[in-house]
Design a protein around this motif. Structure first.
Motif, short mmCIF file in Angstrom:
data_model
loop_
_atom_site.label_atom_id
_atom_site.label_comp_id
_atom_site.label_asym_id
_atom_site.label_seq_id
_atom_site.Cartn_x
_atom_site.Cartn_y
_atom_site.Cartn_z
N VAL A 140 0.86 -1.18 0.00
CA VAL A 140 0.00 0.00 0.00
C VAL A 140 0.89 1.23 0.00
CG1 VAL A 140 -1.81 1.24 1.25
CG2 VAL A 140 -1.76 -1.26 1.27
N ARG A 141 0.53 2.19 -0.82
CA ARG A 141 1.29 3.43 -0.88
C ARG A 141 0.33 4.60 -0.99
NH1 ARG A 141 1.04 4.68 -6.20
NH2 ARG A 141 0.40 2.94 -7.49
N HIS A 142 0.82 5.73 -0.60
CA HIS A 142 0.04 6.96 -0.72
C HIS A 142 0.26 7.55 -2.12
CE1 HIS A 142 -1.16 7.86 3.59
NE2 HIS A 142 -0.60 6.67 3.63
N ASP A 143 -0.55 8.53 -2.48
CA ASP A 143 -0.43 9.22 -3.75
C ASP A 143 0.97 9.84 -3.86
OD1 ASP A 143 -1.97 10.35 -6.14
OD2 ASP A 143 -1.05 12.14 -5.26
N VAL A 144 1.46 9.97 -5.07
CA VAL A 144 2.81 10.50 -5.30
C VAL A 144 3.01 11.86 -4.61
CG1 VAL A 144 4.45 11.30 -7.06
CG2 VAL A 144 3.09 9.25 -7.46
N ALA A 145 2.02 12.71 -4.64
CA ALA A 145 2.16 14.05 -4.09
C ALA A 145 1.77 14.16 -2.62
CB ALA A 145 1.32 15.04 -4.91
N CYS A 146 1.36 13.08 -2.01
CA CYS A 146 0.91 13.11 -0.61
C CYS A 146 2.10 13.31 0.32
CB CYS A 146 0.20 11.81 -0.26
SG CYS A 146 -0.48 11.78 1.41
N ALA A 147 1.93 14.14 1.33
CA ALA A 147 2.99 14.42 2.30
C ALA A 147 3.10 13.33 3.36
CB ALA A 147 2.75 15.77 2.96
N CYS A 148 2.10 12.49 3.47
CA CYS A 148 2.09 11.42 4.47
C CYS A 148 2.94 10.23 4.01
CB CYS A 148 0.67 10.92 4.70
SG CYS A 148 -0.48 12.17 5.26
N VAL A 149 3.40 9.46 4.98
CA VAL A 149 4.12 8.22 4.71
C VAL A 149 3.31 7.10 5.33
CG1 VAL A 149 6.26 6.93 5.09
CG2 VAL A 149 6.34 9.41 4.72
N GLY A 150 2.93 6.13 4.53
CA GLY A 150 2.16 5.00 5.01
C GLY A 150 3.03 3.95 5.67
N ALA A 151 2.39 3.02 6.36
CA ALA A 151 3.11 1.97 7.09
C ALA A 151 4.02 1.15 6.18
CB ALA A 151 2.12 1.08 7.82
N ASP A 152 3.50 0.70 5.04
CA ASP A 152 4.34 -0.08 4.13
C ASP A 152 5.52 0.74 3.61
OD1 ASP A 152 2.71 -2.30 4.45
OD2 ASP A 152 1.83 -2.21 2.44
N GLU A 153 5.26 2.01 3.31
CA GLU A 153 6.34 2.90 2.86
C GLU A 153 7.37 3.09 3.97
OE1 GLU A 153 3.76 5.65 -0.23
OE2 GLU A 153 3.72 6.15 1.91
N GLY A 154 6.88 3.21 5.22
CA GLY A 154 7.79 3.35 6.36
C GLY A 154 8.65 2.11 6.55
N VAL A 155 8.05 0.93 6.39
CA VAL A 155 8.82 -0.32 6.50
C VAL A 155 9.87 -0.37 5.39
CG1 VAL A 155 8.68 -2.84 6.30
CG2 VAL A 155 7.00 -1.61 7.67
N PHE A 156 9.48 0.03 4.18
CA PHE A 156 10.40 0.05 3.04
C PHE A 156 11.62 0.92 3.34
CE2 PHE A 156 11.54 2.08 -1.10
CZ PHE A 156 11.96 0.96 -1.79
N VAL A 157 11.39 2.12 3.85
CA VAL A 157 12.50 3.03 4.15
C VAL A 157 13.35 2.50 5.30
CG1 VAL A 157 13.07 5.34 5.02
CG2 VAL A 157 11.42 5.07 3.18
N ASN A 158 12.71 1.97 6.34
CA ASN A 158 13.48 1.42 7.46
C ASN A 158 14.32 0.23 7.02
OD1 ASN A 158 12.90 3.13 9.66
ND2 ASN A 158 10.86 2.23 9.83
N LEU A 159 13.76 -0.60 6.16
CA LEU A 159 14.51 -1.72 5.60
C LEU A 159 15.77 -1.23 4.90
CD1 LEU A 159 14.89 -4.62 4.39
CD2 LEU A 159 13.26 -3.94 2.61
N ILE A 160 15.62 -0.22 4.06
CA ILE A 160 16.75 0.32 3.32
C ILE A 160 17.77 0.97 4.26
CG2 ILE A 160 17.42 2.10 1.63
CD1 ILE A 160 14.76 1.46 0.17
N ARG A 161 17.30 1.73 5.23
CA ARG A 161 18.20 2.40 6.18
C ARG A 161 19.01 1.38 6.97
NH1 ARG A 161 16.98 3.32 11.07
NH2 ARG A 161 14.75 3.63 10.71
N ILE A 162 18.34 0.41 7.56
CA ILE A 162 19.02 -0.60 8.39
C ILE A 162 20.01 -1.41 7.54
CG2 ILE A 162 18.67 -2.69 9.78
CD1 ILE A 162 17.86 -0.05 11.19
N ALA A 163 19.61 -1.81 6.35
CA ALA A 163 20.50 -2.58 5.48
C ALA A 163 21.71 -1.75 5.06
CB ALA A 163 19.74 -3.06 4.24
N SER A 164 21.50 -0.47 4.76
CA SER A 164 22.62 0.37 4.31
C SER A 164 23.59 0.69 5.44
CB SER A 164 22.11 1.67 3.67
OG SER A 164 21.50 2.49 4.64
N GLU A 165 23.15 0.50 6.68
CA GLU A 165 24.04 0.67 7.84
C GLU A 165 24.81 -0.62 8.12
OE1 GLU A 165 21.31 1.91 10.89
OE2 GLU A 165 21.19 3.96 10.10
#
Length: 159
Positions: free
Chosen positions: A79-104
């Motif tokens: 699930v994702r929010h609209d391209v222009a939406c300022a909010c970050v959804g749960a799946d998007e948040g997991v995606f970013v956390n996954l990338i951050r933790i892996a890149s560390e």
């Protein structure tokens, strides 16, 4: 392609303006990529603008492989929010956390995070790809403090 932010995985967990620039850009790139060919071209253009030829191709391919693997092996549609939406959804948040933790360099932790979106059989591969994508995103943003990602075109802001 679900954009209903009330669906499981779409609950708002953050706002783009409170995230690090490279993280917010990962959310935007995820959204653009999922929009289809026009959005994917914007992502490719951004990589080509930020990196030299072969490196841009290699790094954008890694981003593409990460998304394709996640989407193909996801427990449910992401699930994702609209391209222009300022909010970050749960799946998007997991995606970013996954990338951050892996890149560390915390690949075991990143693989565990990957299982929130995908099956355990793919978790290690996803963590490795996420690490590469994150390292590149951080490098792009460190190398150019004035870096501004390309703006999405032809979007409607829902909220």
């Amino acid at each position: 392609m679900i954009t209903d932010h009330h669906a499981r995985g779409g609950a708002t967990v953050a706002v783009l303006s409170k995230m690090e620039a490279w993280e917010a850009n990962m959310v935007l790139n995820l959204r653009l990529w999922c929009e289809g060919p026009a959005g994917q071209e914007q992502v490719w253009t951004e990589y080509r603008r930020a990196l030299p030829g072969a490196e841009a191709k290699r790094e954008c391919h890694a981003f593409e492989c990460l998304l394709r693997t996640l989407v193909a092996t996801a427990h449910r549609p992401l699930v994702r929010h609209d391209v222009a939406c300022a909010c970050v959804g749960a799946d998007e948040g997991v995606f970013v956390n996954l990338i951050r933790i892996a890149s560390e360099g915390h690949l075991t932790d990143a693989a565990l995070i990957a299982t929130l979106l995908s099956g355990p059989a793919q978790a290690e591969q996803i963590a490795i790809l996420a690490g590469q994508v994150g390292e590149c995103a951080k490098r792009i943003h460190r190398s150019d403090a004035n870096y501004i990602p390309s703006s999405p075109q032809k979007v409607v802001r829902l909220h």
